[in-house]
Design an enzyme around this catalytic site. Structure first.
Site, PDB file in Angstrom:
ATOM      1  N   CYS A 110      44.731 -44.398-100.065  1.00  0.00           N
ATOM      2  CA  CYS A 110      43.789 -43.813 -99.092  1.00  0.00           C
ATOM      3  C   CYS A 110      42.768 -45.099 -99.015  1.00  0.00           C
ATOM      4  O   CYS A 110      42.020 -45.250 -99.821  1.00  0.00           O
ATOM      5  CB  CYS A 110      43.340 -42.482 -99.159  1.00  0.00           C
ATOM      6  SG  CYS A 110      41.993 -42.091 -98.026  1.00  0.00           S
ATOM      7  N   GLY A 111      42.486 -45.499 -97.672  1.00  0.00           N
ATOM      8  CA  GLY A 111      41.448 -46.566 -97.752  1.00  0.00           C
ATOM      9  C   GLY A 111      40.233 -45.941 -96.982  1.00  0.00           C
ATOM     10  O   GLY A 111      39.107 -46.422 -97.058  1.00  0.00           O
ATOM     11  N   CYS A 113      39.902 -42.324 -96.831  1.00  0.00           N
ATOM     12  CA  CYS A 113      39.553 -40.963 -97.034  1.00  0.00           C
ATOM     13  C   CYS A 113      38.261 -40.483 -97.386  1.00  0.00           C
ATOM     14  O   CYS A 113      37.399 -41.496 -98.151  1.00  0.00           O
ATOM     15  CB  CYS A 113      40.534 -40.504 -98.346  1.00  0.00           C
ATOM     16  SG  CYS A 113      42.306 -40.992 -98.030  1.00  0.00           S
TER      17      CYS A 113
END
Length: 266
Positions: A110-111, A113
């Site tokens: 996840c970049g 999130c």
């Protein structure tokens, strides 16, 4: 010398009717907390799951691509201990923390999130006006070079890679991580430290090109992104908006140009 990005597990390998007790190499995954010290303030910025190694680069790259700092020279020091990277800014430097506020842990895939509101996903980015030109034959050779240099992937099969390349097709830096956004942050952190002019280089990705990777490259000022995998619809949309040349499905002698074909010499 042991590699912190590789772990090992005892396994039972089954091949047809043959059962063997053996050892398997795994991509290591551990949490990293990034702390920021500025003035009298000490605060946790984020916790991300990453492959151990190059943690100082990861911390610097993250702060830069999230828009918290605007240059590597804002950093006085980076220390690392027990899965905590502490970045101390120079006196007088005020970080921009609003864009990076998070309310939960980010996992390795996840970049973006944990952003506390939808508008916080977008980091301010200037349109890229680089006049860089890259020959098509240079692009064709890049995936093979990347694969040949992915040392940890060879052992584990579980890591993403990101590399900077020049117009001659030379890979200048390569970083691997279990999280594709972490690989890009490590790469950008390393290049920032060396004061490379991002406008002269392209970014090569071993997998797909999602929005968060396009944004990180755009913040750095990288004009060309070439991905072995597919781009997402948002990646294409933002590449158009930010003036980035975006290439996908770069493999086996072919590629698709989704935007910015004027930078590719066909």
């Amino acid at each position: 010398m042991s590699n912190p990005a590789i772990s090992y597990a005892h396994i039972t390998r089954v091949t047809d009717t043959l059962v063997t007790a053996t050892e398997d190499a795994l991509a290591a995954e551990e949490p990293l907390e990034i702390r920021l010290v500025h003035g009298h303030e000490h605060q946790c910025i984020t916790v991300t799951m990453r492959s151990p190694g190059q943690d100082e680069e990861l911390a610097a790259g993250f702060l830069f691509t999230e828009g918290i700092i605007t240059q590597y020279d804002a950093i006085q020091s980076i220390s690392y201990q027990n899965n905590v990277a502490t970045v101390t800014l120079l006196p007088g430097i005020t970080p921009s923390l609003q864009p990076a506020q998070r309310n939960f842990l980010a996992n390795a895939g996840c970049g973006v999130c944990g952003k506390t509101e939808l508008a916080a996903i977008y980091t301010p980015v200037a349109r890229n006006e680089s006049g860089i030109k890259i020959p098509a034959n240079v692009l064709h050779d890049l995936p093979g070079q990347l694969r040949a240099q992915q040392a940890v992937f060879d052992n584990t099969g579980g890591l993403h890679a990101a590399a900077l390349f020049n117009t001659d097709g030379t890979l200048l830096f390569l970083r691997e991580d279990i999280g594709r956004h972490n690989a890009v942050d490590k790469l950008i952190g390393a290049a920032l430290r060396e004061k490379l002019p991002f406008g002269h280089y392209g970014l090569l990705l071993s997998g797909r090109a999602g929005f968060e990777l396009i944004q990180k490259a755009a913040v750095a000022g990288i004009p060309v992104i070439a991905a072995v995998g597919a781009p997402s619809s948002m990646a294409v949309k933002m590449a158009m908006e930010w003036g980035i040349t975006l290439i996908g499905f770069l493999r086996e002698g072919r590629f698709n140009i989704y935007h910015g074909k004027e930078r590719i010499v066909l």
